[in-house]
Write an enzyme that holds these catalytic residues in place. Structure first.
Site, PDB file in Angstrom:
ATOM      1  N   LYS A 133       0.848  -1.210   0.000  1.00 18.21           N
ATOM      2  CA  LYS A 133       0.000   0.000   0.000  1.00 18.21           C
ATOM      3  C   LYS A 133       0.885   1.263   0.000  1.00 18.21           C
ATOM      4  O   LYS A 133       0.546   2.276  -0.624  1.00 18.21           O
ATOM      5  CB  LYS A 133      -0.923  -0.019   1.213  1.00 18.21           C
ATOM      6  N   LYS A 181      -0.827  11.505   6.324  1.00 20.79           N
ATOM      7  CA  LYS A 181      -0.649  10.378   7.248  1.00 20.79           C
ATOM      8  C   LYS A 181       0.085   9.247   6.532  1.00 20.79           C
ATOM      9  O   LYS A 181       1.043   8.675   7.034  1.00 20.79           O
ATOM     10  CB  LYS A 181      -2.048   9.940   7.706  1.00 20.79           C
TER      11      LYS A 181
HETATM   12  P1  NAP Z   1     -12.645   8.760   7.009  1.00 26.75           P
HETATM   13  O1  NAP Z   1     -13.789   9.050   6.114  1.00 26.75           O
HETATM   14  O2  NAP Z   1     -11.948   9.881   7.706  1.00 26.75           O
HETATM   15  O3  NAP Z   1     -13.142   7.695   8.079  1.00 26.75           O
HETATM   16  C1  NAP Z   1     -12.334   7.297   9.139  1.00 26.75           C
HETATM   17  C2  NAP Z   1     -13.100   6.307   9.961  1.00 26.75           C
HETATM   18  O4  NAP Z   1     -12.282   5.888  11.053  1.00 26.75           O
HETATM   19  C3  NAP Z   1     -14.370   6.900  10.587  1.00 26.75           C
HETATM   20  O5  NAP Z   1     -15.340   5.889  10.667  1.00 26.75           O
HETATM   21  C4  NAP Z   1     -13.877   7.284  11.989  1.00 26.75           C
HETATM   22  O6  NAP Z   1     -14.898   7.385  12.937  1.00 26.75           O
HETATM   23  C5  NAP Z   1     -12.969   6.117  12.279  1.00 26.75           C
HETATM   24  N1  NAP Z   1     -11.983   6.394  13.323  1.00 26.75           N
HETATM   25  C6  NAP Z   1     -10.860   7.159  13.209  1.00 26.75           C
HETATM   26  N2  NAP Z   1     -10.187   7.159  14.373  1.00 26.75           N
HETATM   27  C7  NAP Z   1     -10.877   6.369  15.215  1.00 26.75           C
HETATM   28  C8  NAP Z   1     -10.674   5.965  16.552  1.00 26.75           C
HETATM   29  N3  NAP Z   1      -9.599   6.375  17.260  1.00 26.75           N
HETATM   30  N4  NAP Z   1     -11.583   5.162  17.117  1.00 26.75           N
HETATM   31  C9  NAP Z   1     -12.662   4.739  16.416  1.00 26.75           C
HETATM   32  N5  NAP Z   1     -12.917   5.076  15.143  1.00 26.75           N
HETATM   33  C10 NAP Z   1     -12.028   5.887  14.556  1.00 26.75           C
HETATM   34  O7  NAP Z   1     -11.488   7.966   6.256  1.00 26.75           O
HETATM   35  P2  NAP Z   1     -11.570   7.025   4.978  1.00 26.75           P
HETATM   36  O8  NAP Z   1     -11.306   7.849   3.778  1.00 26.75           O
HETATM   37  O9  NAP Z   1     -12.774   6.170   5.063  1.00 26.75           O
HETATM   38  O10 NAP Z   1     -10.249   6.149   5.222  1.00 26.75           O
HETATM   39  C11 NAP Z   1     -10.230   5.029   6.105  1.00 26.75           C
HETATM   40  C12 NAP Z   1      -8.916   4.269   5.883  1.00 26.75           C
HETATM   41  O11 NAP Z   1      -8.857   3.858   4.503  1.00 26.75           O
HETATM   42  C13 NAP Z   1      -7.674   5.132   6.139  1.00 26.75           C
HETATM   43  O12 NAP Z   1      -6.651   4.358   6.693  1.00 26.75           O
HETATM   44  C14 NAP Z   1      -7.304   5.605   4.752  1.00 26.75           C
HETATM   45  O13 NAP Z   1      -5.918   5.914   4.670  1.00 26.75           O
HETATM   46  C15 NAP Z   1      -7.679   4.394   3.920  1.00 26.75           C
HETATM   47  N6  NAP Z   1      -7.975   4.679   2.508  1.00 26.75           N
HETATM   48  C16 NAP Z   1      -8.781   5.715   2.128  1.00 26.75           C
HETATM   49  C17 NAP Z   1      -9.009   5.955   0.774  1.00 26.75           C
HETATM   50  C18 NAP Z   1      -9.861   7.071   0.276  1.00 26.75           C
HETATM   51  O14 NAP Z   1      -9.838   7.363  -0.938  1.00 26.75           O
HETATM   52  N7  NAP Z   1     -10.647   7.728   1.117  1.00 26.75           N
HETATM   53  C19 NAP Z   1      -8.437   5.112  -0.185  1.00 26.75           C
HETATM   54  C20 NAP Z   1      -7.661   4.057   0.229  1.00 26.75           C
HETATM   55  C21 NAP Z   1      -7.423   3.845   1.562  1.00 26.75           C
HETATM   56  P3  NAP Z   1     -15.762   8.752  13.076  1.00 26.75           P
HETATM   57  O15 NAP Z   1     -16.839   8.638  12.041  1.00 26.75           O
HETATM   58  O16 NAP Z   1     -16.259   8.737  14.463  1.00 26.75           O
HETATM   59  O17 NAP Z   1     -14.817   9.900  12.816  1.00 26.75           O
END
Ligand code: NAP
Length: 297
Positions: free
Chosen positions: A172, A240
């Protein structure tokens, strides 16, 4: 017979992934820190839980998609975390992008309870999560990959078992080096087009079908031209990941000059309070270097 499934973390990516599991007919126990984000998946048939522990108690395989290493540790080992409800034979599949080293430590702690783990980070953006076309890169044991495969195939199109525990996360990071470099070159190219007085739509159409074409150009290029900075992937999350890349590159002694430059430019945008915007907004840092804006007359 299908195993009982759970999902933790219903952010931009988790929402789409969980909905695809539900649409495929699987029952799903879910938890999200901000409970209101469970609404859509509950409407689609998911059972909302009050704690990660409750998800563990109701599931054989638990998928996680939260932000960073400390967040994965928090939902597993925190108060009322998964760990309190897991039993021998359970499988934890972590889709978050986190530290390869941290992943191995988490897997070791889980193995003390005979709980298995796969690191299965994802690529393909919010669109890929919604459409079930993600690329999923997996580290861990082959038998557990086969166990999870039917469910992963609902969420992703390219499922690749790349190696042992943590190797999915390392692949990744390879992906993130490519994404950062591509975002930077797209911003540089489109700002050059703007400064040259070119029609940006025609420029994009001309270059997208040739050797320079890419997912980034096709999906984010039109957004840049529209000055639509809504995130598929936020600058803050990109940073990050670039920190994880820097840490891992330092560890193995690999040079990452282009990634380091992208990191500095994204930092400028974070300082301007734009960390919530999409990672294609890197062009805005370049705009600050000249008196030209994408889309200006
Ligand atoms: P996001 O929309 O910011 O969602 C993050 C999620 O994690 C939310 O459900 C959040 O809960 C939860 N969370 C964060 N810290 C937490 C904690 N300490 N305890 C409990 N829950 C927690 O992010 P995302 O875009 O979905 O990304 C999620 C993961 O996938 C990340 O590692 C990111 O790098 C990876 N990713 C993202 C993409 C993309 O295009 N977005 C692509 C590939 C990989 P709340 O709702 O309460 O904030």
């Amino acid at each position: 017979m299908s195993e009982r499934l759970g999902f933790i973390g219903l952010g931009i990516m988790g929402q789409g992934m969980a909905l695809n599991l539900l649409r495929a007919g699987y029952d799903l126990a879910v938890w999200n820190r901000t409970a209101s984000k469970c609404a859509d998946v509950v409407s689609a048939g998911a059972a909302a839980c009050d704690t990660p522990r409750e998800v563990a108690e109701k599931s054989d395989i638990i998928f996680i998609c939260v932000s960073n290493t400390a967040d994965v540790e928090a939902v597993i080992f925190g108060e009322n975390g998964l760990f309190d409800g897991l039993t021998a034979g359970n499988l934890v599949v972590d889709h978050s992008t986190i530290s390869p080293h941290g992943t191995r430590e988490i897997a070791n702690r889980l193995s003390e309870r005979s709980v298995r783990m796969l690191d299965a980070p994802i690529s393909g953006g919010s669109e890929g999560a919604a459409k079930g076309t993600l690329s999923i890169m997996i580290g861990g044991d082959a038998d557990q990959v086969e166990r999870a495969r039917p469910y992963l195939e609902v969420m992703g199109k390219t499922i690749t078992h790349v190696g042992g525990q943590g190797d999915g996360q390392s692949v990744k990071l390879v992906n993130q080096i490519l994404v950062a470099g591509t975002m930077l070159s797209m911003g540089e190219a489109l700002l050059f087009a703007q400064a040259s007085g070119l029609n940006l739509e025609k420029t994009l159409a001309a270059v997208s079908g040739g050797a320079a074409g890419s997912w980034t150009l096709s999906n984010r290029g039109p957004q840049v031209i529209e000055r639509d900075w809504r995130p598929g992937f936020t600058i803050d999350l990109q940073q990050k990941d670039l920190r994880l890349v820097q840490e891992a590159a330092d560890h193995v002694g690999a040079p990452i000059p282009a990634t380091s430059l992208a990191f500095q430019l994204y930092r400028t945008l974070q300082k301007l309070g734009l960390g919530h915007e999409g990672n294609h907004a890197i062009v805005r840092a370049l705009e600050h270097l000249i008196d030209v804006e994408i889309g200006s007359e």
